[in-house]
Design a protein around this motif. Structure first.
Motif, PDB file in Angstrom:
ATOM      1  N   TYR A  42       0.749  -1.256  -0.128  1.00  0.00           N
ATOM      2  CA  TYR A  42       0.068  -0.174   0.008  1.00  0.00           C
ATOM      3  C   TYR A  42       0.968   1.133   0.052  1.00  0.00           C
ATOM      4  O   TYR A  42       1.974   1.133   0.566  1.00  0.00           O
ATOM      5  CB  TYR A  42      -0.794   0.172   1.265  1.00  0.00           C
ATOM      6  CG  TYR A  42      -0.111  -0.230   2.590  1.00  0.00           C
ATOM      7  CD1 TYR A  42       0.109   1.061   3.300  1.00  0.00           C
ATOM      8  CD2 TYR A  42       0.061  -1.294   3.202  1.00  0.00           C
ATOM      9  CE1 TYR A  42       1.152   0.822   4.302  1.00  0.00           C
ATOM     10  CE2 TYR A  42       0.811  -1.444   4.458  1.00  0.00           C
ATOM     11  CZ  TYR A  42       1.100  -0.286   4.989  1.00  0.00           C
ATOM     12  OH  TYR A  42       1.837  -0.495   6.048  1.00  0.00           O
ATOM     13  N   ASP A  43       0.141   2.292  -0.464  1.00  0.00           N
ATOM     14  CA  ASP A  43       0.926   3.632  -0.523  1.00  0.00           C
ATOM     15  C   ASP A  43      -0.044   4.801  -0.031  1.00  0.00           C
ATOM     16  O   ASP A  43      -0.930   4.901  -0.818  1.00  0.00           O
ATOM     17  CB  ASP A  43       1.603   3.911  -1.709  1.00  0.00           C
ATOM     18  CG  ASP A  43       2.474   5.381  -1.994  1.00  0.00           C
ATOM     19  OD1 ASP A  43       2.961   5.444  -0.868  1.00  0.00           O
ATOM     20  OD2 ASP A  43       2.643   5.501  -2.922  1.00  0.00           O
ATOM     21  N   ILE A  44       0.092   5.406   0.902  1.00  0.00           N
ATOM     22  CA  ILE A  44      -0.971   6.379   1.529  1.00  0.00           C
ATOM     23  C   ILE A  44      -0.492   7.687   1.445  1.00  0.00           C
ATOM     24  O   ILE A  44       0.681   7.893   1.795  1.00  0.00           O
ATOM     25  CB  ILE A  44      -1.313   6.136   3.053  1.00  0.00           C
ATOM     26  CG1 ILE A  44      -1.812   4.459   3.100  1.00  0.00           C
ATOM     27  CG2 ILE A  44      -2.477   6.913   3.424  1.00  0.00           C
ATOM     28  CD1 ILE A  44      -1.766   4.178   4.606  1.00  0.00           C
ATOM     29  N   LEU A  45      -0.966   8.463   0.808  1.00  0.00           N
ATOM     30  CA  LEU A  45      -0.729   9.873   0.504  1.00  0.00           C
ATOM     31  C   LEU A  45      -1.722  10.830   0.872  1.00  0.00           C
ATOM     32  O   LEU A  45      -2.909  10.525   0.844  1.00  0.00           O
ATOM     33  CB  LEU A  45      -0.757  10.315  -1.319  1.00  0.00           C
ATOM     34  CG  LEU A  45       0.463   9.414  -1.725  1.00  0.00           C
ATOM     35  CD1 LEU A  45       0.257   9.787  -3.486  1.00  0.00           C
ATOM     36  CD2 LEU A  45       1.834   9.687  -1.422  1.00  0.00           C
ATOM     37  N   TYR A  46      -1.449  11.860   1.545  1.00  0.00           N
ATOM     38  CA  TYR A  46      -2.185  12.734   2.242  1.00  0.00           C
ATOM     39  C   TYR A  46      -2.137  14.290   2.003  1.00  0.00           C
ATOM     40  O   TYR A  46      -0.931  14.717   1.845  1.00  0.00           O
ATOM     41  CB  TYR A  46      -2.216  12.470   3.743  1.00  0.00           C
ATOM     42  CG  TYR A  46      -2.891  13.412   4.561  1.00  0.00           C
ATOM     43  CD1 TYR A  46      -4.395  13.146   4.585  1.00  0.00           C
ATOM     44  CD2 TYR A  46      -2.481  14.480   5.610  1.00  0.00           C
ATOM     45  CE1 TYR A  46      -5.123  14.042   5.766  1.00  0.00           C
ATOM     46  CE2 TYR A  46      -3.105  15.193   6.357  1.00  0.00           C
ATOM     47  CZ  TYR A  46      -4.587  14.930   6.530  1.00  0.00           C
ATOM     48  OH  TYR A  46      -5.405  15.927   7.081  1.00  0.00           O
ATOM     49  N   SER A  47      -3.210  15.103   2.118  1.00  0.00           N
ATOM     50  CA  SER A  47      -3.224  16.559   1.820  1.00  0.00           C
ATOM     51  C   SER A  47      -4.054  17.146   2.676  1.00  0.00           C
ATOM     52  O   SER A  47      -5.400  16.611   2.890  1.00  0.00           O
ATOM     53  CB  SER A  47      -3.365  16.957   0.318  1.00  0.00           C
ATOM     54  OG  SER A  47      -3.471  18.374   0.231  1.00  0.00           O
ATOM     55  N   ALA A  61       0.127  19.879  -0.933  1.00  0.00           N
ATOM     56  CA  ALA A  61       0.320  18.899  -2.018  1.00  0.00           C
ATOM     57  C   ALA A  61       0.376  17.776  -1.365  1.00  0.00           C
ATOM     58  O   ALA A  61       0.591  17.460  -0.057  1.00  0.00           O
ATOM     59  CB  ALA A  61       1.718  19.167  -2.639  1.00  0.00           C
ATOM     60  N   LEU A  62      -0.017  16.607  -1.975  1.00  0.00           N
ATOM     61  CA  LEU A  62      -0.249  15.257  -1.549  1.00  0.00           C
ATOM     62  C   LEU A  62       1.221  14.648  -1.188  1.00  0.00           C
ATOM     63  O   LEU A  62       2.238  14.870  -1.985  1.00  0.00           O
ATOM     64  CB  LEU A  62      -0.956  14.232  -2.561  1.00  0.00           C
ATOM     65  CG  LEU A  62      -2.250  14.154  -2.934  1.00  0.00           C
ATOM     66  CD1 LEU A  62      -2.616  13.462  -4.002  1.00  0.00           C
ATOM     67  CD2 LEU A  62      -3.124  13.747  -1.464  1.00  0.00           C
TER      68      LEU A  62
END
Length: 212
Positions: A42-47, A61-62
């Motif tokens: 998994y890869d979790i990106l947040y903004s 930015a994410l």
């Protein structure tokens, strides 16, 4: 006698706090033969809007979840997001690194408030009015809010095989009693956030099974 009655009423009012009722339907993990005994990463990106009283609130930015500062209320659930992902998959699904995994789950989470994807919003005017009536002993009024967009992507061998975006916006009334700790706000906020991750992830994997 009047003083006793008034004191009793104030005591009752100070203790009568209606906590948020966060309910959700029962969901089961998604079984599909294509997911059975497969490995996932998994890869979790947040903004979120830039935090701080003096910031303009521009959307950041994410970025990888490990590189962003999280609110206390959101931190516990977001850090547990990988577990929520695997809870929706067959029990035989395995974890693997990016090079060895059969599938990669990419999460792009965009919060609309500086406090994060879910937060407790204090209703100042309502709380002040109740405080005047109860001589400061009444419960404080809050809205427990989940307000974010999330996009899930399922990738295999470097190619996106399915993706879906969700908009989440729910507000639940909550009263914080005079004897409640502030931790209760974080607990209810975390519950609401977890609810929507489970529902959206479960729906995402169900639809993904029809595309692969």
């Amino acid at each position: 006698m009047k003083k006793i009655i008034i004191s009793s009423m104030l005591l009752v009012l100070s203790g009568c706090a209606t906590h948020a009722q966060i309910t959700m339907p029962t969901v089961e993990n998604v079984y599909h033969q294509e997911f059975d005994n497969k490995s996932f990463t998994y890869d979790i990106l947040y903004s979120q809007p830039k935090p701080g009283i003096f910031s303009g609130g521009e959307q950041l930015a994410l970025a990888p979840l490990s590189e962003v500062e999280l609110s206390v209320a959101s931190s516990k659930t977001l850090k547990g997001l990988p577990e929520l992902i695997f809870e929706q998959l067959p029990a035989t699904a395995k974890r693997a690194n990016a090079e060895q995994a059969d599938y990669q789950v990419i999460v792009e989470l965009i919060a609309h408030d500086k406090l994060g994807p879910a937060y407790a919003d204090h209703e100042t005017m309502k709380s002040m009015g109740k405080s005047l009536v109860t001589l400061g002993l009444g419960s404080s009024e809050y809205d427990i809010v989940a307000d974010f967009d999330v996009t899930y992507k399922l990738s295999s061998k470097g190619e996106i095989v399915f993706e879906k975006a969700y908009k989440v916006n729910e507000s639940v009334d909550h009263e914080k009693g005079s004897f409640d700790s502030f931790n209760t706000l974080d607990e209810f906020t975390s519950q609401l956030l977890e609810k929507h991750f489970i529902l959206t992830l479960n729906d995402f994997f169900k639809e993904a099974t029809q595309k692969i």
